[in-house]
Design a protein around this motif. Structure first.
Motif, PDB file in Angstrom:
ATOM      1  N   ALA A   6      -8.333   2.279  44.321  1.00  0.00           N
ATOM      2  CA  ALA A   6      -9.266   1.677  43.368  1.00  0.00           C
ATOM      3  C   ALA A   6     -10.699   1.768  43.866  1.00  0.00           C
ATOM      4  O   ALA A   6     -11.613   2.125  43.117  1.00  0.00           O
ATOM      5  CB  ALA A   6      -8.893   0.229  43.112  1.00  0.00           C
ATOM      6  N   THR A   8     -11.999   3.873  45.915  1.00  0.00           N
ATOM      7  CA  THR A   8     -12.493   5.246  45.998  1.00  0.00           C
ATOM      8  C   THR A   8     -12.396   5.986  44.666  1.00  0.00           C
ATOM      9  O   THR A   8     -12.628   7.195  44.611  1.00  0.00           O
ATOM     10  CB  THR A   8     -11.732   6.037  47.074  1.00  0.00           C
ATOM     11  OG1 THR A   8     -10.345   6.059  46.741  1.00  0.00           O
ATOM     12  CG2 THR A   8     -11.946   5.438  48.450  1.00  0.00           C
ATOM     13  N   ASP A   9     -12.036   5.265  43.597  1.00  0.00           N
ATOM     14  CA  ASP A   9     -11.919   5.864  42.260  1.00  0.00           C
ATOM     15  C   ASP A   9     -10.938   7.036  42.233  1.00  0.00           C
ATOM     16  O   ASP A   9     -11.141   8.016  41.532  1.00  0.00           O
ATOM     17  CB  ASP A   9     -13.272   6.331  41.729  1.00  0.00           C
ATOM     18  CG  ASP A   9     -14.247   5.185  41.532  1.00  0.00           C
ATOM     19  OD1 ASP A   9     -13.795   4.034  41.418  1.00  0.00           O
ATOM     20  OD2 ASP A   9     -15.451   5.444  41.481  1.00  0.00           O
ATOM     21  N   ASP A  10      -9.868   6.940  43.000  1.00  0.00           N
ATOM     22  CA  ASP A  10      -8.860   7.999  43.077  1.00  0.00           C
ATOM     23  C   ASP A  10      -7.882   7.839  41.919  1.00  0.00           C
ATOM     24  O   ASP A  10      -6.820   7.254  42.049  1.00  0.00           O
ATOM     25  CB  ASP A  10      -8.139   7.935  44.424  1.00  0.00           C
ATOM     26  CG  ASP A  10      -7.204   9.101  44.640  1.00  0.00           C
ATOM     27  OD1 ASP A  10      -6.906   9.835  43.673  1.00  0.00           O
ATOM     28  OD2 ASP A  10      -6.746   9.265  45.786  1.00  0.00           O
ATOM     29  N   HIS A  11      -8.251   8.380  40.759  1.00  0.00           N
ATOM     30  CA  HIS A  11      -7.457   8.217  39.549  1.00  0.00           C
ATOM     31  C   HIS A  11      -6.078   8.864  39.662  1.00  0.00           C
ATOM     32  O   HIS A  11      -5.111   8.355  39.109  1.00  0.00           O
ATOM     33  CB  HIS A  11      -8.198   8.764  38.327  1.00  0.00           C
ATOM     34  CG  HIS A  11      -9.430   7.988  38.008  1.00  0.00           C
ATOM     35  ND1 HIS A  11      -9.399   6.816  37.293  1.00  0.00           N
ATOM     36  CD2 HIS A  11     -10.731   8.201  38.333  1.00  0.00           C
ATOM     37  CE1 HIS A  11     -10.625   6.349  37.179  1.00  0.00           C
ATOM     38  NE2 HIS A  11     -11.444   7.160  37.803  1.00  0.00           N
ATOM     39  N   LEU A  14      -4.001   6.443  41.562  1.00  0.00           N
ATOM     40  CA  LEU A  14      -3.752   5.240  40.765  1.00  0.00           C
ATOM     41  C   LEU A  14      -2.636   5.463  39.755  1.00  0.00           C
ATOM     42  O   LEU A  14      -1.903   4.531  39.421  1.00  0.00           O
ATOM     43  CB  LEU A  14      -5.030   4.797  40.048  1.00  0.00           C
ATOM     44  CG  LEU A  14      -6.102   4.222  40.959  1.00  0.00           C
ATOM     45  CD1 LEU A  14      -7.394   4.019  40.187  1.00  0.00           C
ATOM     46  CD2 LEU A  14      -5.632   2.929  41.587  1.00  0.00           C
ATOM     47  N   GLN A  58     -11.379  -4.392  39.709  1.00  0.00           N
ATOM     48  CA  GLN A  58     -11.366  -2.936  39.856  1.00  0.00           C
ATOM     49  C   GLN A  58     -10.861  -2.277  38.579  1.00  0.00           C
ATOM     50  O   GLN A  58     -11.384  -1.257  38.143  1.00  0.00           O
ATOM     51  CB  GLN A  58     -10.495  -2.508  41.042  1.00  0.00           C
ATOM     52  CG  GLN A  58     -11.072  -2.852  42.387  1.00  0.00           C
ATOM     53  CD  GLN A  58     -12.356  -2.109  42.679  1.00  0.00           C
ATOM     54  OE1 GLN A  58     -12.613  -1.036  42.149  1.00  0.00           O
ATOM     55  NE2 GLN A  58     -13.188  -2.677  43.530  1.00  0.00           N
ATOM     56  N   ARG A  61     -13.571  -2.286  36.112  1.00  0.00           N
ATOM     57  CA  ARG A  61     -14.600  -1.330  36.520  1.00  0.00           C
ATOM     58  C   ARG A  61     -14.172   0.102  36.216  1.00  0.00           C
ATOM     59  O   ARG A  61     -14.963   0.914  35.769  1.00  0.00           O
ATOM     60  CB  ARG A  61     -14.889  -1.476  38.012  1.00  0.00           C
ATOM     61  CG  ARG A  61     -16.048  -0.635  38.490  1.00  0.00           C
ATOM     62  CD  ARG A  61     -16.336  -0.844  39.965  1.00  0.00           C
ATOM     63  NE  ARG A  61     -15.301  -0.311  40.831  1.00  0.00           N
ATOM     64  CZ  ARG A  61     -15.148   0.989  41.115  1.00  0.00           C
ATOM     65  NH1 ARG A  61     -15.955   1.877  40.591  1.00  0.00           N
ATOM     66  NH2 ARG A  61     -14.205   1.391  41.926  1.00  0.00           N
ATOM     67  N   LEU A  62     -12.913   0.399  36.433  1.00  0.00           N
ATOM     68  CA  LEU A  62     -12.415   1.760  36.217  1.00  0.00           C
ATOM     69  C   LEU A  62     -11.880   1.966  34.810  1.00  0.00           C
ATOM     70  O   LEU A  62     -11.430   3.051  34.475  1.00  0.00           O
ATOM     71  CB  LEU A  62     -11.307   2.073  37.226  1.00  0.00           C
ATOM     72  CG  LEU A  62     -11.733   2.095  38.687  1.00  0.00           C
ATOM     73  CD1 LEU A  62     -10.519   2.223  39.585  1.00  0.00           C
ATOM     74  CD2 LEU A  62     -12.709   3.224  38.925  1.00  0.00           C
ATOM     75  N   SER A  63     -11.906   0.899  34.000  1.00  0.00           N
ATOM     76  CA  SER A  63     -11.378   0.962  32.635  1.00  0.00           C
ATOM     77  C   SER A  63      -9.932   1.432  32.607  1.00  0.00           C
ATOM     78  O   SER A  63      -9.558   2.297  31.818  1.00  0.00           O
ATOM     79  CB  SER A  63     -12.243   1.876  31.758  1.00  0.00           C
ATOM     80  OG  SER A  63     -13.547   1.385  31.700  1.00  0.00           O
TER      81      SER A  63
END
Length: 74
Positions: A6, A8-11, A14, A58, A61-63
């Motif tokens: 989360a 590191t925005d590692d979609h 996730l 998170q 933030r990441l939607s």
């Protein structure tokens, strides 16, 4: 792993967590409820509650509230 993905925005990572962050927060909420009912130490349940709120923040933030989609499906 969930928190690191989360932050590191590692979609891609996730998506490995069924339902994304929001679903994991709901699952942890259910576990928290069981711990509270069992009378577990308040310091532990408070720490868990804070961790769940961080996951929710998170997710916002990441939607990541929608149903998960595989990155290669498009």
């Amino acid at each position: 792993d969930l928190r690191l993905a989360a932050v590191t925005d590692d979609h891609v990572a996730l998506q490995r967590f069924h339902g994304g962050l929001h679903a994991q927060a709901r699952r942890f909420d259910a576990e928290l409820g069981m711990l509270v009912e069992a009378g577990v130490d308040a310091a532990l349940t408070d720490a868990m509650r804070r961790g769940i709120e961080q996951l929710r923040a998170q997710a916002r933030r990441l939607s990541i509230f929608a149903a998960p989609q595989h990155a290669l499906a498009a």
